[in-house]
Design a protein around this motif. Structure first.
Motif, mmCIF file in Angstrom:
data_model
loop_
_atom_site.group_PDB
_atom_site.id
_atom_site.type_symbol
_atom_site.label_atom_id
_atom_site.label_comp_id
_atom_site.label_asym_id
_atom_site.label_seq_id
_atom_site.Cartn_x
_atom_site.Cartn_y
_atom_site.Cartn_z
ATOM 1 N N TRP A 31 -4.022 -17.351 -4.366
ATOM 2 C CA TRP A 31 -3.246 -15.876 -5.415
ATOM 3 C C TRP A 31 -4.592 -15.164 -5.539
ATOM 4 N N ARG A 59 -3.199 -4.345 -7.941
ATOM 5 C CA ARG A 59 -4.465 -5.168 -7.161
ATOM 6 C C ARG A 59 -5.659 -4.820 -7.381
ATOM 7 N N ILE A 72 -4.540 -11.114 -3.717
ATOM 8 C CA ILE A 72 -4.339 -9.916 -4.692
ATOM 9 C C ILE A 72 -6.292 -9.636 -4.562
ATOM 10 N N PHE A 105 3.797 -10.376 -5.784
ATOM 11 C CA PHE A 105 2.122 -8.580 -5.059
ATOM 12 C C PHE A 105 2.929 -7.718 -5.365
#
Length: 411
Positions: free
Chosen positions: A346, A271, A350, A262
């Motif tokens: 994930w 992002r 994100i 991240f």
């Protein structure tokens, strides 16, 4: 060499085995059948009793057929009522009604128009209260009854004889149903998010998921072929050590990598961007291991013959080794597709939940299940859209998958 058993005992065991397998298959398939059926149902058809796997819709007739105007009217039947055979159209669902109970049988109910009945002047005490006695018509016979309550009900007109009509409570009638799947469920789910049209915005998420999945699968296939061939055929110092270290990364849990991954996405300004769902997952140690093992199983004489004919490494890889490795590539593509298509955690980390333009299917379905929990048919329609591509991919790749499993045991 296997020996086929014969005799009554062997036959009984075989029959019992098939029965158990069919029962287990039915249990496994039943939830999927329910999901498919519900995805084609109307909201009013989902919680009907008794439940049905067949999507149905109300039977209607044109309004002018029963002597009224407007939209088509629903059709009902009166089960167990010999005096009301056939089908009846509900032309007025809010007609004023009165319930009368005959004095000689207080458990029986006579439903008439609210203005029906003629007061006799007499009264009767019911539950400590005085009630007026009426003279009402009961199938052509005048009987004394008291009016238990005023309510609203339905005006029904016979479909076969529009001149015949009756008044009754709507819940005493049974709506007529016919087979009628609602394909609009899928168009509403795929439509852009709009409260007025009931669109859920799954179409954009489906496009994003297809794009991410295709790029991830292609990336994994290319990198795994290159890495697997290098570790299988190219001689260089430390090859085995590097391969073991790379393969050892499989043992690292993904949750351990989330925070550093991240942070890396933040530094790259990825992002809330689909590229963050693609690039980190185009490299797979499992895929490299799979392709290396398959390349090791291909006889070295084939590669040596190509080298003698003047073929380069790249020519040998793409024109000799890759065509032979189609079963392994199909297996890798299947696993990569399932992982990328079903990825949830994930993308949840994100991708910003307030950015539906970059959401993938798993995130949108999670949101759909919360916001549209009352629209069960739409939730199941979205689930079917999400389940169908992985099933089709597995069915098409099944032959190669079996070939890879079989060839892995050959020496």
């Amino acid at each position: 060499m296997s020996v086929k058993r014969k005799g009554p005992k062997a036959t009984a065991i075989r029959v019992l085995t098939y029965v158990v397998l069919v029962a287990v298959a039915a249990i496994v398939i039943f939830p999927f059948v329910v999901a498919v059926s519900t995805s084609f149902k109307r909201p009013t058809d989902i919680f009907t009793y008794p439940p049905s796997l067949v999507p149905k819709q109300d039977v209607t007739v044109p309004a002018d057929q029963v002597g009224t105007d407007g939209d088509p009217v629903p059709v009902f039947t009166f089960p167990g009522r010999d005096d009301r055979p056939g089908e009846w159209a509900l032309v007025d669902a809010d007609a004023p009604l009165a319930e009368f109970r005959p004095l000689d049988d207080l458990e029986r109910i006579i439903v008439l128009d609210a203005a029906a009945g003629e007061r006799t002047g007499a009264t009767i005490t019911i539950d400590g209260e005085e009630e007026d006695v009426f003279l009402v018509d009961d199938g052509g016979t005048q009987v004394e009854a008291y009016r238990s309550r005023l309510t609203s009900g339905g005006l029904f007109v016979s479909v076969d004889d529009p001149d015949t009509s009756v008044l009754d409570l709507v819940n005493f009638a049974t709506p007529s149903k016919e087979f009628g799947p609602r394909f609009e469920n899928f168009s509403e789910v795929l439509a852009e998010r709009d409260p007025e049209t009931n669109g859920k915005g799954v179409g954009r998420s489906l496009t994003n998921t297809v794009l991410v999945t295709i790029l991830v699968v292609l990336g994994q296939i290319i990198t795994s072929i290159l890495g697997g061939y290098a570790f299988a055929r190219v001689q260089f110092r430390g090859r085995s050590t590097v391969f073991l270290m790379y393969l050892g990364s499989v043992m690292i849990p993904f949750v351990v990598l989330i925070i550093p991954l991240f942070q890396l996405m933040l530094q790259l300004n990825w992002r809330d961007n689909l590229v963050a769902l693609i690039i980190p997952f185009t490299f797979t140690a499992y895929g490299t291991f799979l392709m290396r093992q398959f390349f090791l199983g291909i006889p070295a004489e084939i590669e040596e013959a190509a080298l003698l004919d003047g073929a380069s490494r790249s020519t040998i890889l793409w024109k000799v080794m890759v065509p032979l490795a189609r079963p392994a590539i199909a297996t890798l593509a299947t696993f990569g597709f399932l992982y990328a298509w079903n990825s949830f955690f994930w993308p949840l980390v994100i991708i910003n939940s307030g950015n539906p333009d970059n959401a993938v299917l798993s995130l949108t379905l999670s949101t759909l299940g919360g916001r549209s929990s009352t629209d069960t048919n739409l939730v199941f329609a979205g689930a079917i859209l999400a389940m169908t591509p992985p099933i089709l991919v597995f069915l098409f790749a099944q032959r190669y998958f079996v070939e890879n499993s079989a060839s892995s045991g050959l020496k």
